[in-house]
Design an enzyme around this catalytic site. Structure first.
Site, mmCIF file in Angstrom:
data_model
loop_
_atom_site.group_PDB
_atom_site.id
_atom_site.type_symbol
_atom_site.label_atom_id
_atom_site.label_comp_id
_atom_site.label_asym_id
_atom_site.label_seq_id
_atom_site.Cartn_x
_atom_site.Cartn_y
_atom_site.Cartn_z
ATOM 1 N N PRO A 2 -3.290 -5.499 -6.897
ATOM 2 C CA PRO A 2 -3.825 -6.182 -8.046
ATOM 3 C C PRO A 2 -5.135 -5.603 -8.520
ATOM 4 O O PRO A 2 -6.026 -5.299 -7.741
ATOM 5 C CB PRO A 2 -4.045 -7.597 -7.547
ATOM 6 C CG PRO A 2 -3.841 -7.551 -6.086
ATOM 7 C CD PRO A 2 -3.669 -6.162 -5.675
ATOM 8 N N GLU A 3 -5.240 -5.496 -9.827
ATOM 9 C CA GLU A 3 -6.494 -5.133 -10.464
ATOM 10 C C GLU A 3 -7.030 -6.423 -11.090
ATOM 11 O O GLU A 3 -6.471 -7.492 -10.863
ATOM 12 C CB GLU A 3 -6.233 -4.051 -11.521
ATOM 13 C CG GLU A 3 -5.476 -2.857 -10.948
ATOM 14 C CD GLU A 3 -5.183 -1.765 -11.955
ATOM 15 O OE1 GLU A 3 -5.969 -1.601 -12.899
ATOM 16 O OE2 GLU A 3 -4.163 -1.085 -11.795
ATOM 17 N N ARG A 120 1.358 -4.050 3.433
ATOM 18 C CA ARG A 120 0.725 -2.868 4.021
ATOM 19 C C ARG A 120 -0.484 -3.164 4.898
ATOM 20 O O ARG A 120 -1.073 -2.242 5.465
ATOM 21 C CB ARG A 120 0.351 -1.889 2.897
ATOM 22 C CG ARG A 120 1.598 -1.407 2.157
ATOM 23 C CD ARG A 120 1.259 -0.514 0.997
ATOM 24 N NE ARG A 120 0.772 0.780 1.422
ATOM 25 C CZ ARG A 120 0.417 1.752 0.577
ATOM 26 N NH1 ARG A 120 0.487 1.541 -0.717
ATOM 27 N NH2 ARG A 120 -0.005 2.897 1.030
#
Length: 283
Positions: A2-3, A120
């Site tokens: 996410p940005e 991750r």
DNA sequence: TGCCCCCTGCAG
DNA sequence: CTGCAGGGGGCA
């Protein structure tokens, strides 16, 4: 993952669901995903949520903050107890929770649950006090919030000038230049500005910095408008995907025609990251 | 400033 | 199998 637009979308869809509720129990399924002592947050009421750069904050009644950084694959998903009966969108779209990627589980007093998933394991949740919030080097060195008052083209230019020999698209990713821009919106901002992402900061004119500023603001606002980018992992706090990539000019559109001129969009690598642009519209 | 690394999983 | 993925820290 996410940005800024994705984190803001999560914040907006999360806040109304958890404000005023009390955290009863925190289950840490992956040790490295949670920094701090969970019991300091247990029994505490949620006062508000906020976003800072690409981070999500949950403020608690005892002045502590749960700070989330989702990095590449993090998700923050709320599952309300009531909605769960009779089918909850989260469950419908994402399958049963917790799942294989769930790293931390926050339980609330009304039986609802907040999941921090992170395939991750790059992301984290940190329990911070006022002092640590004000001393953390990453937090204190962040650049201006691009959607807040005071972010203008001169400020963007002056901050970018610390990277005179760096390609503009790479420089935009520096969080001390401007907070919250990531790999998707950096490519989009360059397209909107009509600036080739390979151009070095030192060669840009003021006219181009003005357009770049516009590109940063417009791409981020568009990202929020369309609920974020769901290339792989992103969903909002209620499990919905965002559709921004359907409206993106260049990101993920290599070999497809440019939406403005029809020329094939090109994908290159800059600073080790995939970068998309139109060689005709951007120079 | 430019690698390599932290991880997992998926597409080619 | 190799390479790649919305991020960023640490190292020369």
């Amino acid at each position: 993952m996410p940005e800024l637009p994705e984190v803001e979308t999560i914040r907006r869809t999360l806040e109304g669901n958890i404000i005023g509720k009390t955290i009863t129990k925190i289950e840490v399924l992956n040790l490295k995903s949670f920094h701090g002592e969970p019991f300091h947050a247990e029994g505490q009421k949620v006062l508000k949520t906020f976003r800072k750069a690409k981070m999500l904050g949950i403020s608690l009644a005892n002045d502590l903050t749960l700070l989330f950084h989702l990095k590449m694959s993090g998700q923050v998903i709320y599952q309300g107890e009531k909605k769960f009966v009779g089918g909850h969108p989260t469950t419908d779209m994402l399958g049963q929770m917790p799942n294989k990627s769930t790293r931390v589980v926050f339980n609330f007093n009304d039986g609802s649950v907040l999941f921090f998933n992170d395939q991750r394991k790059f992301g984290w949740v940190k329990l911070m006090n006022k002092e640590s919030l004000n001393s953390d080097r990453f937090l204190t060195n962040l650049g201006p919030e691009p959607l807040e008052e005071g972010f203008n083209w001169q400020l963007l230019r002056d901050n970018l000038y610390k990277h005179k020999k760096t390609p503009v698209k790479v420089a935009l990713l520096d969080q001390t230049v401007v907070a919250g821009v990531g790999n998707i919106y950096a490519s989009e901002a360059c397209f909107i500005a009509g600036v080739d992402p390979k151009r070095l900061i030192g060669e840009l004119t003021d006219r181009e910095f003005i357009k770049l500023h516009k590109g940063v603001v417009e791409s981020l606002e568009s990202g929020i408008k369309y609920g974020g980018s769901s290339k792989t992992h992103f969903v909002d706090a209620e499990g919905r995907k965002g559709v921004f990539l359907d409206f993106a000019y260049v990101y993920g559109r290599d070999k497809s025609p440019c939406k403005k001129c029809g020329t094939g969009v090109i994908k290159i690598k800059l600073g080790g990251r995939g970068t998309y642009y139109c060689s005709s519209c951007q120079s």
